[in-house]
Scaffold this active site. Structure first.
Site, short mmCIF file in Angstrom:
data_model
loop_
_atom_site.label_atom_id
_atom_site.label_comp_id
_atom_site.label_asym_id
_atom_site.label_seq_id
_atom_site.Cartn_x
_atom_site.Cartn_y
_atom_site.Cartn_z
N SER A 4 0.87 -1.18 0.00
CA SER A 4 0.00 0.00 0.00
C SER A 4 0.91 1.22 0.00
CB SER A 4 -0.84 -0.02 1.28
OG SER A 4 -1.38 1.25 1.57
N TYR A 55 -2.09 -1.00 10.57
CA TYR A 55 -2.04 -1.15 9.11
C TYR A 55 -0.71 -0.64 8.56
CZ TYR A 55 -3.87 -1.02 4.27
OH TYR A 55 -4.07 -1.21 2.92
P1 NAD Z 1 -11.32 -6.41 0.07
O1 NAD Z 1 -11.95 -6.26 1.41
O2 NAD Z 1 -12.18 -6.29 -1.16
O3 NAD Z 1 -10.54 -7.80 -0.01
C1 NAD Z 1 -9.89 -8.36 1.10
C2 NAD Z 1 -9.85 -9.85 0.94
O4 NAD Z 1 -9.19 -10.42 2.07
C3 NAD Z 1 -11.25 -10.50 0.89
O5 NAD Z 1 -11.24 -11.55 -0.06
C4 NAD Z 1 -11.41 -11.05 2.30
O6 NAD Z 1 -12.33 -12.14 2.39
C5 NAD Z 1 -10.00 -11.48 2.58
N1 NAD Z 1 -9.71 -11.71 3.98
C6 NAD Z 1 -9.90 -10.87 5.03
N2 NAD Z 1 -9.56 -11.49 6.18
C7 NAD Z 1 -9.12 -12.74 5.83
C8 NAD Z 1 -8.64 -13.86 6.57
N3 NAD Z 1 -8.51 -13.84 7.90
N4 NAD Z 1 -8.30 -14.97 5.89
C9 NAD Z 1 -8.45 -15.03 4.54
N5 NAD Z 1 -8.89 -14.00 3.79
C10 NAD Z 1 -9.23 -12.87 4.44
O7 NAD Z 1 -10.17 -5.33 0.03
P2 NAD Z 1 -9.18 -4.83 -1.12
O8 NAD Z 1 -9.33 -3.37 -1.15
O9 NAD Z 1 -9.29 -5.60 -2.37
O10 NAD Z 1 -7.77 -5.16 -0.41
C11 NAD Z 1 -6.88 -6.15 -0.84
C12 NAD Z 1 -5.47 -5.76 -0.42
O11 NAD Z 1 -5.13 -4.52 -1.02
C13 NAD Z 1 -5.30 -5.57 1.10
O12 NAD Z 1 -4.04 -6.10 1.50
C14 NAD Z 1 -5.31 -4.05 1.25
O13 NAD Z 1 -4.59 -3.64 2.38
C15 NAD Z 1 -4.62 -3.66 -0.04
N6 NAD Z 1 -4.85 -2.26 -0.45
C16 NAD Z 1 -6.13 -1.82 -0.72
C17 NAD Z 1 -6.31 -0.49 -1.11
C18 NAD Z 1 -7.67 0.09 -1.43
O14 NAD Z 1 -7.80 1.31 -1.54
N7 NAD Z 1 -8.70 -0.72 -1.61
C19 NAD Z 1 -5.20 0.35 -1.21
C20 NAD Z 1 -3.93 -0.15 -0.93
C21 NAD Z 1 -3.77 -1.46 -0.55
#
Ligand code: NAD
Length: 260
Positions: free
Chosen positions: A142, A155
């Site tokens: 991130s 985080y």
């Molecule tokens: P999201 O909530 O759509 O996806 C998260 C996924 O992780 C889901 O499939 C959820 O079921 C899974 N998950 C959560 N807890 C879990 C567990 N204990 N065991 C197994 N799976 C688990 O979110 P996203 O935005 O797609 O995020 C995905 C990654 O991208 C994360 O690491 C997040 O920190 C990172 N990220 C997101 C953003 C953003 O703006 N959306 C920005 C930077 C980084």
């Protein structure tokens, strides 16, 4: 490009992970999807990947807080699909609170899911990658792997930790055909982000556009969300021969956020 290879993407029942799993499948990889959600919705995603791309797709319910389940997810993938060639450590959660009020269980969960799960999956997948002389490990970090924001202590600590893990493992496997990189998105348009908008509109008496521009994208100079397709395209590129010299890199994809 990824025919006869297997990609495991943690946290791929929605958002960035799902887009990446579909993109790897589009390149011909068999894929393992993982994460939580409604059983019917997960099965629809799983069978949709098989149907759309003519590959095998299996679902692992492994909980990323459980080292034993993570190791089993990797060994099941090797047994069922033959290998784990691409590992994308993507599962992640967030909690926002001042450090002196930060719930201890939330700290532990974020460190486990956003950081330690990547260690456990890498630890289990690297021996096979070294044996075959090829592997791609991609960690979804991130912008918060590079800079901080208040109230996100767990985080930001976990994402900075992922950057350190990425660099360390890259050095260890550099001569064995395995690259290890971190993608650092800024705000990505996912269901998670979309869901915050109505409450923020109400709380701040703002329009949807104002919430997007002045709250969510306040730190993102392009004032555009990163898309899940852009992250997935970047992940596919990191698997390409052109990217084989890129390793140990913490790669920003944040609309200029960390240039400030
Ligand atoms: P999201 O909530 O759509 O996806 C998260 C996924 O992780 C889901 O499939 C959820 O079921 C899974 N998950 C959560 N807890 C879990 C567990 N204990 N065991 C197994 N799976 C688990 O979110 P996203 O935005 O797609 O995020 C995905 C990654 O991208 C994360 O690491 C997040 O920190 C990172 N990220 C997101 C953003 C953003 O703006 N959306 C920005 C930077 C980084």
């Amino acid at each position: 490009m990824l025919e006869k290879k297997t990609a495991v993407v943690t946290g791929s029942t929605s958002g960035i992970g799902l887009a990446c799993a579909r993109a790897f499948a589009e390149q011909g990889a068999n894929v393992v999807i993982n994460g939580f959600g409604e059983a019917d919705a997960i099965e629809a995603e799983r069978s949709g990947i098989e149907k759309d791309f003519g590959v095998r797709c299996i679902y692992s319910a492994a909980d990323m807080t459980r080292p034993d389940e993570i190791a089993n997810m990797i060994s099941n993938a090797e047994n069922e699909l033959g290998s784990v060639d691409v590992l994308m450590n993507n599962a992640g959660i967030q909690h926002v609170a001042p450090v002196d009020e930060f719930p201890i269980d939330k700290w532990n969960a974020i460190i486990a899911i956003n950081l330690s799960s990547a260690f456990h999956a890498i630890r289990a997948a690297v021996p096979g990658m070294k044996k075959r002389g090829w592997g791609r490990i991609i960690n979804t970090a991130s912008a918060h792997a590079l800079v901080a924001s208040p109230y996100k202590s767990a985080y930001v600590a976990a994402k900075h930790g992922i950057a350190g893990l990425t660099k360390t493992v890259a050095l260890e496997v550099a001569q064995q055909g395995v690259t290890v990189n971190a993608i650092c998105p800024g705000y990505v348009w996912t269901p998670l982000v979309e869901a915050q908008i109505p409450d923020t509109m109400k709380a701040r008496n703002m329009t949807e556009d104002e919430v997007k521009r002045d709250v969510l994208l306040q730190a993102q100079p392009t004032k555009q969300f990163v898309t899940v397709e852009q992250v997935a395209g970047f992940a596919v590129f990191l698997c390409s021969p052109t990217a084989s010299a890129i390793t140990g890199s913490i790669l920003s994809m944040d609309g200029g956020w960390t240039a400030q």
